[in-house]
Scaffold this motif. Structure first.
Motif, PDB file in Angstrom:
ATOM      1  N   LYS A  97       0.826  -1.202   0.000  1.00  0.00           N
ATOM      2  CA  LYS A  97       0.000   0.000   0.000  1.00  0.00           C
ATOM      3  C   LYS A  97       0.862   1.253   0.000  1.00  0.00           C
ATOM      4  CE  LYS A  97      -4.139  -1.823   2.252  1.00  0.00           C
ATOM      5  NZ  LYS A  97      -4.979  -1.768   3.465  1.00  0.00           N
ATOM      6  N   GLU A  98       1.933   1.265   0.798  1.00  0.00           N
ATOM      7  CA  GLU A  98       2.826   2.418   0.857  1.00  0.00           C
ATOM      8  C   GLU A  98       3.518   2.636  -0.486  1.00  0.00           C
ATOM      9  OE1 GLU A  98       5.472   1.567   4.078  1.00  0.00           O
ATOM     10  OE2 GLU A  98       3.981   2.063   5.604  1.00  0.00           O
ATOM     11  N   LEU A  99       3.954   1.555  -1.126  1.00  0.00           N
ATOM     12  CA  LEU A  99       4.622   1.660  -2.416  1.00  0.00           C
ATOM     13  C   LEU A  99       3.657   2.152  -3.486  1.00  0.00           C
ATOM     14  CD1 LEU A  99       7.260   1.286  -3.933  1.00  0.00           C
ATOM     15  CD2 LEU A  99       6.630  -1.096  -4.314  1.00  0.00           C
ATOM     16  N   LYS A 100       2.422   1.673  -3.467  1.00  0.00           N
ATOM     17  CA  LYS A 100       1.425   2.145  -4.430  1.00  0.00           C
ATOM     18  C   LYS A 100       1.153   3.629  -4.238  1.00  0.00           C
ATOM     19  CE  LYS A 100      -3.277   1.328  -6.151  1.00  0.00           C
ATOM     20  NZ  LYS A 100      -3.261   2.585  -6.799  1.00  0.00           N
ATOM     21  N   LYS A 101       1.042   4.055  -2.994  1.00  0.00           N
ATOM     22  CA  LYS A 101       0.824   5.478  -2.696  1.00  0.00           C
ATOM     23  C   LYS A 101       2.012   6.301  -3.187  1.00  0.00           C
ATOM     24  CE  LYS A 101      -0.034   8.635   1.143  1.00  0.00           C
ATOM     25  NZ  LYS A 101      -0.137   8.761   2.600  1.00  0.00           N
ATOM     26  N   TYR A 102       3.221   5.813  -2.965  1.00  0.00           N
ATOM     27  CA  TYR A 102       4.423   6.505  -3.431  1.00  0.00           C
ATOM     28  C   TYR A 102       4.417   6.651  -4.955  1.00  0.00           C
ATOM     29  CZ  TYR A 102       9.267   7.217  -4.759  1.00  0.00           C
ATOM     30  OH  TYR A 102      10.414   7.693  -5.341  1.00  0.00           O
ATOM     31  N   ARG A 103       4.103   5.556  -5.644  1.00  0.00           N
ATOM     32  CA  ARG A 103       4.088   5.593  -7.112  1.00  0.00           C
ATOM     33  C   ARG A 103       3.002   6.533  -7.638  1.00  0.00           C
ATOM     34  NH1 ARG A 103       4.683  -0.903  -7.759  1.00  0.00           N
ATOM     35  NH2 ARG A 103       6.950  -1.004  -7.526  1.00  0.00           N
ATOM     36  N   ASP A 104       1.862   6.559  -6.976  1.00  0.00           N
ATOM     37  CA  ASP A 104       0.773   7.438  -7.413  1.00  0.00           C
ATOM     38  C   ASP A 104       1.103   8.906  -7.178  1.00  0.00           C
ATOM     39  OD1 ASP A 104      -0.718   5.274  -8.236  1.00  0.00           O
ATOM     40  OD2 ASP A 104      -1.919   5.172  -6.393  1.00  0.00           O
ATOM     41  N   ASN A 105       1.987   9.200  -6.224  1.00  0.00           N
ATOM     42  CA  ASN A 105       2.328  10.583  -5.900  1.00  0.00           C
ATOM     43  C   ASN A 105       3.639  11.046  -6.523  1.00  0.00           C
ATOM     44  OD1 ASN A 105       0.015  10.962  -4.315  1.00  0.00           O
ATOM     45  ND2 ASN A 105       1.009  10.083  -2.521  1.00  0.00           N
ATOM     46  N   LEU A 106       4.174  10.293  -7.490  1.00  0.00           N
ATOM     47  CA  LEU A 106       5.396  10.721  -8.164  1.00  0.00           C
ATOM     48  C   LEU A 106       5.151  12.037  -8.884  1.00  0.00           C
ATOM     49  CD1 LEU A 106       6.810   7.434  -9.717  1.00  0.00           C
ATOM     50  CD2 LEU A 106       7.876   8.839  -7.956  1.00  0.00           C
ATOM     51  N   LYS A 107       6.160  12.901  -8.861  1.00  0.00           N
ATOM     52  CA  LYS A 107       6.047  14.185  -9.558  1.00  0.00           C
ATOM     53  C   LYS A 107       7.380  14.526 -10.201  1.00  0.00           C
ATOM     54  CE  LYS A 107       6.729  16.732  -5.237  1.00  0.00           C
ATOM     55  NZ  LYS A 107       7.081  15.553  -4.472  1.00  0.00           N
ATOM     56  N   LYS A 108       7.352  15.483 -11.093  1.00  0.00           N
ATOM     57  CA  LYS A 108       8.547  15.918 -11.806  1.00  0.00           C
ATOM     58  C   LYS A 108       9.594  16.382 -10.793  1.00  0.00           C
ATOM     59  CE  LYS A 108      10.001  18.993 -15.486  1.00  0.00           C
ATOM     60  NZ  LYS A 108       9.583  19.971 -16.496  1.00  0.00           N
ATOM     61  N   GLY A 109      10.818  15.920 -10.999  1.00  0.00           N
ATOM     62  CA  GLY A 109      11.918  16.296 -10.128  1.00  0.00           C
ATOM     63  C   GLY A 109      12.238  15.279  -9.043  1.00  0.00           C
ATOM     64  N   ASP A 110      11.365  14.309  -8.819  1.00  0.00           N
ATOM     65  CA  ASP A 110      11.640  13.282  -7.805  1.00  0.00           C
ATOM     66  C   ASP A 110      12.805  12.402  -8.250  1.00  0.00           C
ATOM     67  OD1 ASP A 110       9.573  14.153  -6.244  1.00  0.00           O
ATOM     68  OD2 ASP A 110       8.210  12.506  -6.740  1.00  0.00           O
ATOM     69  N   LYS A 111      13.663  12.068  -7.310  1.00  0.00           N
ATOM     70  CA  LYS A 111      14.756  11.141  -7.590  1.00  0.00           C
ATOM     71  C   LYS A 111      14.267   9.742  -7.247  1.00  0.00           C
ATOM     72  CE  LYS A 111      18.360  14.502  -6.878  1.00  0.00           C
ATOM     73  NZ  LYS A 111      19.561  14.880  -6.115  1.00  0.00           N
ATOM     74  N   VAL A 112      14.502   8.795  -8.166  1.00  0.00           N
ATOM     75  CA  VAL A 112      13.961   7.447  -8.019  1.00  0.00           C
ATOM     76  C   VAL A 112      15.006   6.391  -8.353  1.00  0.00           C
ATOM     77  CG1 VAL A 112      11.583   8.136  -8.514  1.00  0.00           C
ATOM     78  CG2 VAL A 112      13.065   7.427 -10.382  1.00  0.00           C
ATOM     79  N   VAL A 113      14.671   5.159  -7.991  1.00  0.00           N
ATOM     80  CA  VAL A 113      15.455   3.985  -8.358  1.00  0.00           C
ATOM     81  C   VAL A 113      14.490   3.004  -9.004  1.00  0.00           C
ATOM     82  CG1 VAL A 113      16.911   2.111  -7.518  1.00  0.00           C
ATOM     83  CG2 VAL A 113      16.981   4.327  -6.385  1.00  0.00           C
ATOM     84  N   THR A 114      14.902   2.406 -10.118  1.00  0.00           N
ATOM     85  CA  THR A 114      14.048   1.426 -10.790  1.00  0.00           C
ATOM     86  C   THR A 114      14.348   0.033 -10.247  1.00  0.00           C
ATOM     87  OG1 THR A 114      15.591   0.932 -12.571  1.00  0.00           O
ATOM     88  CG2 THR A 114      14.108   2.805 -12.900  1.00  0.00           C
ATOM     89  N   THR A 115      13.493  -0.923 -10.594  1.00  0.00           N
ATOM     90  CA  THR A 115      13.713  -2.300 -10.151  1.00  0.00           C
ATOM     91  C   THR A 115      14.998  -2.863 -10.736  1.00  0.00           C
ATOM     92  OG1 THR A 115      12.303  -3.091 -11.947  1.00  0.00           O
ATOM     93  CG2 THR A 115      11.289  -2.849  -9.778  1.00  0.00           C
ATOM     94  N   GLY A 116      15.454  -2.309 -11.837  1.00  0.00           N
ATOM     95  CA  GLY A 116      16.706  -2.743 -12.447  1.00  0.00           C
ATOM     96  C   GLY A 116      17.934  -2.099 -11.830  1.00  0.00           C
ATOM     97  N   ILE A 139      10.877   1.567  -7.489  1.00  0.00           N
ATOM     98  CA  ILE A 139      10.805   0.904  -6.193  1.00  0.00           C
ATOM     99  C   ILE A 139      10.939   1.841  -5.007  1.00  0.00           C
ATOM    100  CG2 ILE A 139      11.444  -1.389  -6.959  1.00  0.00           C
ATOM    101  CD1 ILE A 139      14.314  -0.805  -6.084  1.00  0.00           C
ATOM    102  N   MET A 140      11.736   2.906  -5.115  1.00  0.00           N
ATOM    103  CA  MET A 140      11.905   3.808  -3.983  1.00  0.00           C
ATOM    104  C   MET A 140      12.545   5.099  -4.463  1.00  0.00           C
ATOM    105  SD  MET A 140      15.227   2.265  -2.059  1.00  0.00           S
ATOM    106  CE  MET A 140      15.217   0.575  -2.573  1.00  0.00           C
ATOM    107  N   ASP A 141      12.594   6.070  -3.576  1.00  0.00           N
ATOM    108  CA  ASP A 141      13.305   7.285  -3.954  1.00  0.00           C
ATOM    109  C   ASP A 141      14.750   7.192  -3.482  1.00  0.00           C
ATOM    110  OD1 ASP A 141      12.288   9.673  -1.384  1.00  0.00           O
ATOM    111  OD2 ASP A 141      12.904   7.606  -1.237  1.00  0.00           O
ATOM    112  N   MET A 142      15.589   8.093  -3.968  1.00  0.00           N
ATOM    113  CA  MET A 142      17.024   8.039  -3.700  1.00  0.00           C
ATOM    114  C   MET A 142      17.340   8.239  -2.231  1.00  0.00           C
ATOM    115  SD  MET A 142      18.921   8.020  -6.722  1.00  0.00           S
ATOM    116  CE  MET A 142      20.113   9.294  -6.932  1.00  0.00           C
ATOM    117  N   THR A 143      16.562   8.994  -1.495  1.00  0.00           N
ATOM    118  CA  THR A 143      16.864   9.212  -0.083  1.00  0.00           C
ATOM    119  C   THR A 143      16.745   7.901   0.701  1.00  0.00           C
ATOM    120  OG1 THR A 143      14.583   9.884   0.325  1.00  0.00           O
ATOM    121  CG2 THR A 143      16.159  11.629  -0.090  1.00  0.00           C
ATOM    122  N   ASP A 144      15.785   7.044   0.328  1.00  0.00           N
ATOM    123  CA  ASP A 144      15.684   5.738   0.978  1.00  0.00           C
ATOM    124  C   ASP A 144      16.884   4.862   0.618  1.00  0.00           C
ATOM    125  OD1 ASP A 144      13.303   6.384   2.169  1.00  0.00           O
ATOM    126  OD2 ASP A 144      12.059   5.377   0.683  1.00  0.00           O
ATOM    127  N   ALA A 145      17.348   4.951  -0.608  1.00  0.00           N
ATOM    128  CA  ALA A 145      18.461   4.133  -1.044  1.00  0.00           C
ATOM    129  C   ALA A 145      19.752   4.542  -0.322  1.00  0.00           C
ATOM    130  CB  ALA A 145      18.655   4.253  -2.551  1.00  0.00           C
TER     131      ALA A 145
END
Length: 104
Positions: free
Chosen positions: A44-63, A95-101
């Motif tokens: 649920k948290e991951l779905k909420k995170y993905r739904d709230n993505l916006k321009k400028g967010d730093k992310v990490v892909t599953t790859g 999967i997550m943003d860069m701050t979590d990584a």
């Protein structure tokens, strides 16, 4: 008198059956609270995170590709991974943003 003996025997059998099933019920409850419930919460948290993505967010892909979101569409995002290098990634691939990584 006979009916009292039959009732006593019936309740004794049901208690025995309940005592036999108790370990299985306990295992199911433990699995729910320690495995199923936390996983559903993370999803649920991951779905909420993905739904709230916006321009400028730093992310990490599953790859394992790190990048910055440059455009958000309904089912996918455009991620800039280097100067003028953009890739289209399905939202399920984030999967997550860069701050979590960095923290982990």
């Amino acid at each position: 008198m006979m009916s009292l003996l039959l009732q006593a025997a019936a309740t004794g059998e049901s208690r025995g059956l309940l005592m036999q099933l108790f370990p299985f019920i306990l295992i199911i409850v433990v699995f729910y609270f320690f495995m199923i419930r936390p996983q559903v919460k993370r999803q649920k948290e991951l779905k909420k995170y993905r739904d709230n993505l916006k321009k400028g967010d730093k992310v990490v892909t599953t790859g394992g590709i790190y990048g910055k979101v440059t455009e958000v569409k309904e089912n996918y995002v455009i991620v800039e991974i280097a100067n003028n290098v953009n890739i289209k990634v399905d939202k399920a691939g984030i999967i997550m943003d860069m701050t979590d990584a960095v923290r982990k």
